[in-house]
Scaffold this active site. Structure first.
Site, PDB file in Angstrom:
ATOM      1  N   ASN A  94       0.876  -1.174   0.000  1.00 17.72           N
ATOM      2  CA  ASN A  94       0.000   0.000   0.000  1.00 17.72           C
ATOM      3  C   ASN A  94       0.908   1.216   0.000  1.00 17.72           C
ATOM      4  O   ASN A  94       1.468   1.590   1.027  1.00 17.72           O
ATOM      5  CB  ASN A  94      -0.904  -0.020   1.231  1.00 17.72           C
ATOM      6  N   ARG A  96      -2.649  -2.084  -3.429  1.00 14.56           N
ATOM      7  CA  ARG A  96      -3.816  -1.223  -3.269  1.00 14.56           C
ATOM      8  C   ARG A  96      -3.719  -0.075  -4.278  1.00 14.56           C
ATOM      9  O   ARG A  96      -2.704   0.610  -4.360  1.00 14.56           O
ATOM     10  CB  ARG A  96      -3.865  -0.640  -1.860  1.00 14.56           C
ATOM     11  N   HIS A 110     -13.164   3.165  -0.087  1.00 14.17           N
ATOM     12  CA  HIS A 110     -13.102   2.189   1.013  1.00 14.17           C
ATOM     13  C   HIS A 110     -13.711   0.855   0.608  1.00 14.17           C
ATOM     14  O   HIS A 110     -14.122   0.066   1.477  1.00 14.17           O
ATOM     15  CB  HIS A 110     -13.838   2.704   2.270  1.00 14.17           C
ATOM     16  N   ARG A 127     -12.378  16.476   6.428  1.00 14.50           N
ATOM     17  CA  ARG A 127     -13.212  16.687   5.238  1.00 14.50           C
ATOM     18  C   ARG A 127     -14.631  17.030   5.659  1.00 14.50           C
ATOM     19  O   ARG A 127     -15.147  16.472   6.623  1.00 14.50           O
ATOM     20  CB  ARG A 127     -13.227  15.445   4.349  1.00 14.50           C
ATOM     21  N   GLU A 131      -8.091  -4.637   5.465  1.00 13.38           N
ATOM     22  CA  GLU A 131      -7.952  -4.434   4.027  1.00 13.38           C
ATOM     23  C   GLU A 131      -6.768  -5.204   3.466  1.00 13.38           C
ATOM     24  O   GLU A 131      -6.825  -5.720   2.343  1.00 13.38           O
ATOM     25  CB  GLU A 131      -7.810  -2.935   3.740  1.00 13.38           C
TER      26      GLU A 131
END
Length: 412
Positions: free
Chosen positions: A12, A90, A179, A240, A384
């Site tokens: 990743n 990823r 996600h 955010r 993940e």
């Protein structure tokens, strides 16, 4: 380490970091995991976790290729590198082109580069990691696993914006969602946990962390999600803003004299929990401050929980039924107070909180935190890296499917 089964390495890659994990797909936990960070600086380091021990090594000035070389040298020293048959990467954005995980070819890399316009901070870094890994492990099969792929089953009526459709045709402006690897993993684990029929169930998965998103999963398929063209849309997040009136942004831009770049920085880096509280983007800091009477922290947490509950209500609509709301991610897994605040707002669904179970379920544990009946409220740790390893192995190792239950033990 006597086992000689092939291994799957997960990579990743961020703009200045390289996170990794090495899996034997017949075992529940990674053999090695770690992180190279602050790459390109004099403070660059690489951290390894193996056999219960941690080791951090300075790699001053190292870039991604040098970090990968250091990783490979470490794995070679431990007799593991020769067994790596698959490398799962990823990749943040696959656009409409990539609807599932795929083996990486020159054509696939070109496609990832084309999608970089939709994820300019992420896809280029992902490609750097892919090239470094392919140079270091040329005999392994490399697989791209896309954050957006799981959401490519969302119907047109859910992913279209009500904007002039020339922007959809010419610029790819639509909702994509993110996600996806986490949502897919957690939904599968929830089905196992509750003993649901994989072909007949309804779930809403809440991935809550500094980035946060919600997804409606019907019979294993994503049918709607909260994030959009970018990860800004949807829930309130650490920095955010989530959903906001576009007119409010143009008003702010005109009155405050912000250009496009400044506006982009504001909605991505200065908003969310940080902007509401004027204190921090960290949920733990806000919970502690709220307990001491900080009004901004309390308000930020209330808005956060309210927006989550409102989104759950909206995502209930495309499901034939709702078996469970599933909490995951750093906040979802560890904040009993956020879960309690959200569940308290979901009484209209017939959901109620088991306070003792909620307090006891934290720190990577899975469990039900609601009272009897459906829908249940579950806490399910995400993984993940494990999901990426599963995809990479299923493609690389003679295309033999890797059973999802191979990895189930690690999350129990």
């Amino acid at each position: 380490m006597a086992n000689c089964s092939p291994l799957a390495l997960v990579v990743n890659c961020g703009s200045s970091s390289l996170k990794f994990a090495l899996f034997d797909t017949s075992m529940p936990a990674p053999l090695v995991d770690g992180l190279a960070e602050r790459l390109g600086s004099d403070e660059a380091t690489i951290r390894f976790h193996i056999d219960g021990t941690r080791r951090t090594t300075p790699i001053a000035g190292a870039g991604h290729q040098q970090a990968f070389d250091a990783l490979l040298a470490f794995l070679t020293d431990h007799g593991l590198s020769a067994r790596i048959g698959a490398v799962g990467h990823r990749v943040v954005h696959g656009g409409e082109r990539f609807t599932t995980s795929v083996e990486i070819t020159e054509e696939v890399m070109a496609g990832i580069a084309e999608c970089a316009v939709l994820a300019p901070l992420h896809n280029p870094a992902n490609l750097v990691g892919i090239r470094a890994a392919m140079a270091a492990l040329p005999d392994a099969r490399h697989v791209a696993v896309f954050d957006t792929a799981f959401h490519q089953t969302i119907p047109e009526e859910a992913y279209l914006y009500a904007l002039p459709q020339r922007f959809r045709r010419d610029l790819g402006v639509r909702r994509y969602g993110f996600h996806g690897t986490s949502h897919r993993y957690v939904a599968g684990r929830a089905v196992e946990f509750l003993g649901l029929d994989p072909k007949d169930h309804g779930l809403i998965v809440l991935h809550l962390g500094n980035g946060a998103s919600a997804t409606a999963v019907r019979n294993g398929i994503s049918v709607d999600t909260s994030m959009g063209l970018t990860p800004v849309e949807g829930l309130v997040m650490g920095t955010r803003c989530g959903d906001v009136d576009a007119g409010a942004l143009t008003y702010i831009a005109r009155r405050a004299g912000l250009d496009v770049d400044a506006l982009d920085a504001m909605v991505n880096k200065e908003s969310g929990l940080l902007g509401l509280s004027e204190l921090s983007n960290d949920c733990r800091t806000l919970e502690a401050a709220a307990a001491e009477g900080h009004a901004g922290a309390r308000m930020a947490l209330d808005v956060f929980a309210y927006r989550i509950a409102r989104t759950v209500g909206a995502l209930r609509m495309p499901l034939a039924r709702l078996d469970a709301v599933v909490f995951t991610g750093g906040i979802g897994e560890n904040s009993a107070s956020v879960r309690a605040s959200v569940i308290a707002r979901l009484g209209f669904l017939g959901m109620n909180l088991d306070e003792a179970a909620n307090r006891a379920t934290t720190g990577g544990n899975a469990g039900c935190v609601s009272g009897p009946g459906r829908p249940a409220a579950l806490v399910m740790p995400t993984d993940e890296e494990r999901m990426i390893a599963c995809d990479a192995a299923s493609i690389a190792f003679s295309n033999a499917p890797v059973a999802f239950s191979v990895f189930a033990e690690a999350a129990e």
